[in-house]
Design an enzyme around this catalytic site. Structure first.
Site: not given
Ligand code: HPA
Length: 285
Positions: A31, A62, A84, A86-87, A114, A218-219, A242, A260
């Site tokens: 991302s 993406h 991912h 989660y999709e 990310a 998450m990846s 973040n 996001h």
């Molecule tokens: N948590 C999970 N996945 C992420 C985060 C997060 O804070 N930031 C970017 N991808």
């Protein structure tokens, strides 16, 4: 699983017919980092939708195409966007592109993502070399019948396989040295993967910190698991977009909520550093 191998072969045959060059390096862009694909020289771009059996990314940011060409003279296959778990994709789909990169001839994989930062001393905007991971997604990409034909080298493709140097210490050292040459610190960290798509709760982040995690995302872990099953060397790079839930930024008392859009914005800001690190690093790998 036999089907999966045949499907991966069909996908790689399609790609080979479109782009005759044999990539030795695969790059998966996470991302906010997708623009790195514009570094590819003499690019041949193939939308995922065209490639047989390739999964489609549904996430904003993406773009979903494979770019083949060279970077600093090295033949590369760059995935601009990934899918991912989660999709809603099953594991064999999530890791299908990684399997295909192996069949195309890649011996090294750079995975990028990310991530949320768990340690205040790795602030937002940092690039981090992944030293190891903790897979808390509740599943494993190598689940199901073993398929030894995915091995790219002797000793790989086994039912049970080693993960003790999943993230190559050698490649990591090269990345850290190159960052230092360019005047910035590339920290090392442990990446903890959750399924998502909800961001974590502050209590989860406190628990993950206790477990030894520095980053959360998450990846990546599933791609790395299949890459190691096949025998590819892996370099993992995270961009801290973040601070994770409940973690205040350095010098602040309270944590902020996570969006996001912020993930994408920080990606754009760090893009230049990321690009100059990778372009200098690629011919050294
Ligand atoms: N948590 C999970 N996945 C992420 C985060 C997060 O804070 N930031 C970017 N991808």
């Amino acid at each position: 699983m036999t089907d999966l191998y045949a499907q991966a072969q069909a996908a790689s045959a399609y790609i080979r017919a479109k782009a005759p060059l044999q990539p030795s390096l695969g790059i998966i862009l996470g991302s906010g980092l997708g623009d790195f694909a514009s570094q590819v020289q003499s690019p041949i771009t193939i939308p995922y939708a065209e490639i047989p059996h390739f999964p489609q990314s549904t996430v904003v940011g993406h773009s979903g195409q494979l770019v083949l060409g060279t970077i600093a003279g090295v033949p590369v296959a760059v995935m601009q966007g990934r899918v991912h778990a989660y999709e809603g994709y099953p594991m064999p789909q999530v890791t299908f592109p990684t399997r295909v990169l192996g069949l195309l001839g890649c011996t090294t994989l750079i995975v990028t993502n990310a991530a949320g930062g768990i340690r205040p001393n790795i602030p937002q905007g940092s690039l981090v070399a992944i030293a190891d991971h903790i897979n808390l997604t509740g599943t494993n990409a190598a689940l199901g019948p073993n398929e030894p034909r995915f091995a790219i080298a002797p000793g790989f493709g086994e039912r049970f396989f080693d993960m003790s140097t999943a993230y190559s210490p050698h490649l990591r050292a090269l990345a850290i040295a190159e960052a230092a040459r360019q005047g910035f610190t590339l920290s090392e960290g442990v990446y903890l993967a959750v399924l998502g798509p909800s961001f974590e709760t502050p209590a989860e982040i406190r628990a993950f910190r206790t477990l030894g995690a520095d980053l959360v995302g998450m990846s990546t872990v599933h791609e790395v698991i299949v890459a190691r099953h096949m025998g590819l060397q892996v370099l993992g790079l995270s961009l801290v977009t973040n601070m994770a839930a409940g973690v205040p930024s350095l010098g602040q008392d309270t944590a902020e909520t996570i969006h996001h859009e912020e993930v994408m914005e920080i990606g754009r800001r760090v893009e230049r550093q990321f690009t100059s690190l990778l372009t200098a690093l690629i011919p050294q790998l």
